[in-house]
Design a protein around this motif. Structure first.
Motif, PDB file in Angstrom:
ATOM      1  N   GLN A  77     -51.577 -29.228  67.755  1.00  0.00           N
ATOM      2  CA  GLN A  77     -50.803 -30.296  67.138  1.00  0.00           C
ATOM      3  C   GLN A  77     -49.412 -30.400  67.761  1.00  0.00           C
ATOM      4  O   GLN A  77     -48.902 -31.502  68.000  1.00  0.00           O
ATOM      5  CB  GLN A  77     -50.692 -30.044  65.627  1.00  0.00           C
ATOM      6  N   THR A  78     -48.828 -29.224  68.031  1.00  0.00           N
ATOM      7  CA  THR A  78     -47.504 -29.219  68.656  1.00  0.00           C
ATOM      8  C   THR A  78     -47.544 -29.827  70.048  1.00  0.00           C
ATOM      9  O   THR A  78     -46.654 -30.590  70.442  1.00  0.00           O
ATOM     10  CB  THR A  78     -46.965 -27.783  68.736  1.00  0.00           C
ATOM     11  N   ALA A  79     -48.623 -29.479  70.812  1.00  0.00           N
ATOM     12  CA  ALA A  79     -48.754 -30.040  72.154  1.00  0.00           C
ATOM     13  C   ALA A  79     -48.894 -31.563  72.108  1.00  0.00           C
ATOM     14  O   ALA A  79     -48.284 -32.285  72.902  1.00  0.00           O
ATOM     15  CB  ALA A  79     -49.976 -29.421  72.855  1.00  0.00           C
ATOM     16  N   LYS A  80     -49.699 -32.032  71.142  1.00  0.00           N
ATOM     17  CA  LYS A  80     -49.876 -33.469  71.002  1.00  0.00           C
ATOM     18  C   LYS A  80     -48.566 -34.146  70.605  1.00  0.00           C
ATOM     19  O   LYS A  80     -48.208 -35.215  71.123  1.00  0.00           O
ATOM     20  CB  LYS A  80     -50.954 -33.743  69.955  1.00  0.00           C
ATOM     21  N   THR A  81     -47.867 -33.506  69.666  1.00  0.00           N
ATOM     22  CA  THR A  81     -46.580 -34.060  69.224  1.00  0.00           C
ATOM     23  C   THR A  81     -45.570 -34.100  70.368  1.00  0.00           C
ATOM     24  O   THR A  81     -44.843 -35.079  70.551  1.00  0.00           O
ATOM     25  CB  THR A  81     -46.011 -33.222  68.066  1.00  0.00           C
ATOM     26  N   LEU A  82     -45.543 -32.995  71.156  1.00  0.00           N
ATOM     27  CA  LEU A  82     -44.629 -32.944  72.302  1.00  0.00           C
ATOM     28  C   LEU A  82     -44.958 -34.024  73.312  1.00  0.00           C
ATOM     29  O   LEU A  82     -44.064 -34.633  73.915  1.00  0.00           O
ATOM     30  CB  LEU A  82     -44.688 -31.563  72.961  1.00  0.00           C
ATOM     31  N   GLN A  83     -46.264 -34.248  73.515  1.00  0.00           N
ATOM     32  CA  GLN A  83     -46.674 -35.288  74.457  1.00  0.00           C
ATOM     33  C   GLN A  83     -46.195 -36.661  73.988  1.00  0.00           C
ATOM     34  O   GLN A  83     -45.658 -37.448  74.768  1.00  0.00           O
ATOM     35  CB  GLN A  83     -48.203 -35.271  74.608  1.00  0.00           C
ATOM     36  N   ASN A  84     -46.419 -36.928  72.689  1.00  0.00           N
ATOM     37  CA  ASN A  84     -45.958 -38.200  72.140  1.00  0.00           C
ATOM     38  C   ASN A  84     -44.437 -38.318  72.197  1.00  0.00           C
ATOM     39  O   ASN A  84     -43.883 -39.372  72.526  1.00  0.00           O
ATOM     40  CB  ASN A  84     -46.445 -38.352  70.697  1.00  0.00           C
ATOM     41  N   ASP A  85     -43.790 -37.188  71.857  1.00  0.00           N
ATOM     42  CA  ASP A  85     -42.321 -37.201  71.890  1.00  0.00           C
ATOM     43  C   ASP A  85     -41.801 -37.422  73.301  1.00  0.00           C
ATOM     44  O   ASP A  85     -40.793 -38.116  73.510  1.00  0.00           O
ATOM     45  CB  ASP A  85     -41.776 -35.890  71.337  1.00  0.00           C
ATOM     46  N   THR A  86     -42.500 -36.836  74.294  1.00  0.00           N
ATOM     47  CA  THR A  86     -42.069 -36.995  75.684  1.00  0.00           C
ATOM     48  C   THR A  86     -42.172 -38.447  76.111  1.00  0.00           C
ATOM     49  O   THR A  86     -41.261 -39.006  76.751  1.00  0.00           O
ATOM     50  CB  THR A  86     -42.925 -36.116  76.602  1.00  0.00           C
ATOM     51  N   ALA A  87     -43.284 -39.075  75.747  1.00  0.00           N
ATOM     52  CA  ALA A  87     -43.458 -40.476  76.098  1.00  0.00           C
ATOM     53  C   ALA A  87     -42.409 -41.350  75.401  1.00  0.00           C
ATOM     54  O   ALA A  87     -41.818 -42.256  76.010  1.00  0.00           O
ATOM     55  CB  ALA A  87     -44.867 -40.935  75.709  1.00  0.00           C
ATOM     56  N   GLN A  88     -42.201 -41.063  74.119  1.00  0.00           N
ATOM     57  CA  GLN A  88     -41.215 -41.832  73.368  1.00  0.00           C
ATOM     58  C   GLN A  88     -39.800 -41.605  73.923  1.00  0.00           C
ATOM     59  O   GLN A  88     -39.005 -42.535  74.027  1.00  0.00           O
ATOM     60  CB  GLN A  88     -41.266 -41.432  71.892  1.00  0.00           C
ATOM     61  N   THR A  89     -39.540 -40.338  74.300  1.00  0.00           N
ATOM     62  CA  THR A  89     -38.217 -40.014  74.858  1.00  0.00           C
ATOM     63  C   THR A  89     -37.996 -40.733  76.174  1.00  0.00           C
ATOM     64  O   THR A  89     -36.902 -41.246  76.454  1.00  0.00           O
ATOM     65  CB  THR A  89     -38.087 -38.500  75.058  1.00  0.00           C
ATOM     66  N   ALA A  90     -39.047 -40.765  77.008  1.00  0.00           N
ATOM     67  CA  ALA A  90     -38.928 -41.450  78.294  1.00  0.00           C
ATOM     68  C   ALA A  90     -38.638 -42.934  78.085  1.00  0.00           C
ATOM     69  O   ALA A  90     -37.790 -43.532  78.768  1.00  0.00           O
ATOM     70  CB  ALA A  90     -40.220 -41.272  79.099  1.00  0.00           C
ATOM     71  N   LYS A  91     -39.349 -43.533  77.111  1.00  0.00           N
ATOM     72  CA  LYS A  91     -39.130 -44.940  76.822  1.00  0.00           C
ATOM     73  C   LYS A  91     -37.723 -45.172  76.280  1.00  0.00           C
ATOM     74  O   LYS A  91     -37.039 -46.134  76.658  1.00  0.00           O
ATOM     75  CB  LYS A  91     -40.170 -45.412  75.808  1.00  0.00           C
ATOM     76  N   THR A  92     -37.303 -44.277  75.392  1.00  0.00           N
ATOM     77  CA  THR A  92     -35.954 -44.393  74.827  1.00  0.00           C
ATOM     78  C   THR A  92     -34.888 -44.242  75.901  1.00  0.00           C
ATOM     79  O   THR A  92     -33.897 -44.977  75.927  1.00  0.00           O
ATOM     80  CB  THR A  92     -35.752 -43.326  73.735  1.00  0.00           C
ATOM     81  N   LEU A  93     -35.094 -43.279  76.805  1.00  0.00           N
ATOM     82  CA  LEU A  93     -34.137 -43.074  77.890  1.00  0.00           C
ATOM     83  C   LEU A  93     -34.053 -44.301  78.790  1.00  0.00           C
ATOM     84  O   LEU A  93     -32.975 -44.669  79.252  1.00  0.00           O
ATOM     85  CB  LEU A  93     -34.534 -41.844  78.711  1.00  0.00           C
ATOM     86  N   GLN A  94     -35.211 -44.907  79.043  1.00  0.00           N
ATOM     87  CA  GLN A  94     -35.228 -46.107  79.872  1.00  0.00           C
ATOM     88  C   GLN A  94     -34.429 -47.228  79.210  1.00  0.00           C
ATOM     89  O   GLN A  94     -33.616 -47.906  79.852  1.00  0.00           O
ATOM     90  CB  GLN A  94     -36.675 -46.546  80.105  1.00  0.00           C
TER      91      GLN A  94
END
Length: 231
Positions: A77-94
């Motif tokens: 679950q943590t890995a999945k959450t981190l993956q989602n968070d990474t994608a969201q973070t990348a989008k937010t950073l953009q």
């Protein structure tokens, strides 16, 4: 120690857990079935029989397996959450990068405007400083003129006293019937009064000019709207 019984410490060492973990597993029902109190070196000590030992061992193994499964699920679950968070973070950073670039562009234009306004304000402050110095000089001149006027008034009082003395003396001379000297005293009195009046008029004109100049400078003095803007 009887091999059919084990102390809590022995069980904890064999099973690789703490004594508190063992104690937490010993409830009332377990104590009635598997726990006894015996004398060891003169002290009452709780011991657990083999059946209790087997039950505790099985319970702890189940707990370990459950814990491992829980950790595995949590890890997934943590890995999945981190993956989602990474994608969201990348989008937010953009998005943040684009917004930051736009903000910097606006800030640059605003900064140039602020610099220009500050330069203008500095110039106005310098002009105001010059005006203030001029007003101080005018005030000094007014003060000096006031002192001169005070001195003149004191002199006028002294002269008035002298005139009164002259008049008293003139009256005495009149009694002696000396019209020529009385005429001379009147002439001096009128001449002195004319000089005093002329000097007063000149002083009043100068004070009026100073007041007019001060009012003009006050009207020309810009409003300090920039004081509120700076706050």
């Amino acid at each position: 120690m009887n091999e059919n019984y084990k102390t809590i410490k022995e069980l904890a060492d064999e099973l690789g857990v703490s004594k508190q973990t063992i104690r937490n597993k010993i409830d009332k029902d377990f104590r009635e079935k598997f726990v006894q109190t015996i004398k060891i070196k003169g002290n009452n000590t709780l011991v657990i029989n083999n059946a209790g030992y087997s039950l505790l061992k099985k319970t702890l193994q189940n707990d370990t397996a459950q814990t491992a499964k829980t950790l595995q699920n949590d890890t997934a679950q943590t890995a999945k959450t981190l993956q989602n968070d990474t994608a969201q973070t990348a989008k937010t950073l953009q998005n943040d990068t684009a917004q930051t670039a736009k903000t910097l562009q606006n800030d640059t234009a605003q900064t140039k405007l602020i610099c220009f306004l500050e330069e203008q304000l500095d110039k106005k402050e310098q002009q105001l400083s010059v005006k203030d110095k001029q007003l101080e000089n005018k005030d000094t001149q007014i003060s000096q003129m006031q002192n001169l006027l005070d001195q003149q008034q004191r002199l006028a009082l002294q002269d008035k006293k002298l005139l009164e003395e002259y008049k008293a003396e003139n009256d005495s001379l009149k009694a002696l019937k000396m019209p020529s000297q009385e005429t001379e005293f009147k002439h001096l009195d009128n001449q002195y009064k004319d000089e005093v009046n002329a000097l007063k008029e000149k002083l009043e004109n100068l004070q009026e000019q100073i007041k007019v100049q001060k009012r003009i400078e006050e009207q020309e003095k810009p409003r300090k709207w920039w004081g509120l803007w700076r706050k």
